[in-house]
Motif scaffolding. Sequence first.
Motif, short mmCIF file in Angstrom:
data_model
loop_
_atom_site.label_atom_id
_atom_site.label_comp_id
_atom_site.label_asym_id
_atom_site.label_seq_id
_atom_site.Cartn_x
_atom_site.Cartn_y
_atom_site.Cartn_z
N TYR A 76 -24.41 38.84 26.86
CA TYR A 76 -23.79 38.39 25.52
C TYR A 76 -24.75 37.73 24.72
O TYR A 76 -25.83 37.48 24.91
N ALA A 77 -24.21 37.69 23.42
CA ALA A 77 -24.90 37.31 22.32
C ALA A 77 -24.97 35.47 22.66
O ALA A 77 -23.91 34.95 23.28
N ASP A 78 -26.11 34.80 22.34
CA ASP A 78 -26.16 33.40 22.63
C ASP A 78 -24.78 32.71 22.05
O ASP A 78 -24.49 31.55 22.65
N SER A 79 -24.54 32.97 20.93
CA SER A 79 -23.28 32.34 20.21
C SER A 79 -22.02 32.28 20.74
O SER A 79 -21.02 31.61 20.69
N VAL A 80 -21.99 33.13 21.93
CA VAL A 80 -20.62 33.24 22.73
C VAL A 80 -20.62 33.15 24.03
O VAL A 80 -19.74 33.26 24.73
N LYS A 81 -21.91 32.96 24.55
CA LYS A 81 -22.16 32.76 26.14
C LYS A 81 -21.20 31.56 26.40
O LYS A 81 -21.18 30.67 25.83
N GLY A 82 -20.54 31.64 27.75
CA GLY A 82 -19.98 30.69 28.42
C GLY A 82 -18.50 30.41 27.70
O GLY A 82 -17.60 29.85 28.12
N ARG A 83 -18.17 31.40 26.73
CA ARG A 83 -16.75 31.26 25.99
C ARG A 83 -16.14 32.65 26.01
O ARG A 83 -14.91 32.69 25.97
N PHE A 84 -17.05 33.84 26.05
CA PHE A 84 -16.31 35.16 25.98
C PHE A 84 -16.65 35.77 27.35
O PHE A 84 -17.81 35.51 27.81
N THR A 85 -15.83 36.76 27.70
CA THR A 85 -16.21 37.40 29.02
C THR A 85 -15.92 38.84 28.64
O THR A 85 -14.66 39.16 28.15
N ILE A 86 -16.67 39.57 29.07
CA ILE A 86 -16.40 41.21 28.85
C ILE A 86 -16.07 41.91 30.17
O ILE A 86 -16.78 41.35 31.00
N SER A 87 -15.22 42.76 30.24
CA SER A 87 -15.09 43.20 31.56
C SER A 87 -14.40 44.82 31.49
O SER A 87 -13.75 45.13 30.37
N SER A 88 -14.26 45.56 32.38
CA SER A 88 -13.81 46.86 32.27
C SER A 88 -12.20 46.57 32.21
O SER A 88 -11.76 45.76 33.08
N GLY A 89 -11.68 47.57 31.51
CA GLY A 89 -10.07 47.40 31.67
C GLY A 89 -9.53 48.25 32.84
O GLY A 89 -10.29 48.60 33.79
N THR A 90 -8.24 48.23 32.97
CA THR A 90 -7.71 48.60 34.04
C THR A 90 -7.86 50.33 34.12
O THR A 90 -7.54 50.96 35.37
N GLY A 91 -8.11 51.02 32.95
CA GLY A 91 -8.24 52.45 33.18
C GLY A 91 -9.74 52.88 32.98
O GLY A 91 -10.72 52.05 32.52
N ASN A 92 -9.85 53.98 32.97
CA ASN A 92 -11.34 54.57 32.73
C ASN A 92 -11.70 54.48 31.23
O ASN A 92 -10.82 54.52 30.09
N ASN A 93 -12.98 54.26 30.96
CA ASN A 93 -13.27 53.99 29.70
C ASN A 93 -12.45 53.06 28.87
O ASN A 93 -12.07 53.19 27.60
N MET A 94 -12.10 52.07 29.24
CA MET A 94 -11.50 50.82 28.73
C MET A 94 -12.26 49.52 28.83
O MET A 94 -12.78 49.35 29.88
N VAL A 95 -12.41 48.58 27.78
CA VAL A 95 -12.95 47.51 28.07
C VAL A 95 -12.39 46.30 27.27
O VAL A 95 -11.69 46.71 26.18
N ASP A 96 -12.26 45.35 27.95
CA ASP A 96 -11.49 44.00 27.29
C ASP A 96 -12.63 43.07 27.15
O ASP A 96 -13.73 42.83 27.48
N LEU A 97 -12.35 42.00 26.31
CA LEU A 97 -12.95 41.03 25.78
C LEU A 97 -12.04 39.87 25.83
O LEU A 97 -11.36 39.67 24.59
N GLN A 98 -12.21 38.68 26.74
CA GLN A 98 -11.64 37.71 26.65
C GLN A 98 -12.35 36.48 25.99
O GLN A 98 -13.41 36.05 26.21
N MET A 99 -11.59 36.01 25.11
CA MET A 99 -12.22 35.17 24.20
C MET A 99 -11.56 33.66 24.51
O MET A 99 -10.26 33.53 24.02
N SER A 100 -12.23 32.65 24.48
CA SER A 100 -11.79 31.25 24.69
C SER A 100 -12.73 30.38 23.87
O SER A 100 -13.59 30.51 23.40
#
Length: 121
Positions: A58-82
Motif C-alpha cells: 500500500y501507499a503510505d497515505s492509505v496504510k491502515g485505511r484501505f484494504t485490497i483483496s481478490s474479488g469473488t471471481g477470477n481476475n477481480m479485485v476490490d478496494l475497501q476504503m475507510s
Amino acid sequence: QKQVVESGGGLVQPGGSLKLSCAASGFSQVTAMAWYRQAPGKQREFVAIITSTGIKQYADSVKGRFTISSGTGNNMVDLQMSSLTPEDTAVYYCNIRARARAFSVTIYDNWGQGTQVTVSS
C-alpha cells in the motif's frame, strides 16, 4: 477482447467508507492487480497492489485505511476504503498487469476508465 471495468465510486462524507470493485476479462497469466488514483491537477499515483502470489502493498497515505483483496471471481479485485478524507477525492483506476501472450517475458499494464470518488460534506 480484453476489458477492465471499475465500479463502486460515488459521493461519501468524511470518515465514511466505500468499496470499489474491478472486473477484468480476456487476460491470460495476470501477474498483479492494482489500484491507482488521480486527483485534479495531480499526477496519477499508486494506491495498492496485490500480486498473483498474494503479496499486498500500500501507499503510505492509505496504510491502515484501505484494504485490497481478490474479488469473488477470477481476475477481480476490490478496494475497501475507510476513514475517508477530502484528500482521497480522485478518479480511481484499476490496473491489470498481464503477459501479452502465454509465457511471454513482457508484461503490460491494462487500465480501466476509472471511477470517481468524491469525499465531501
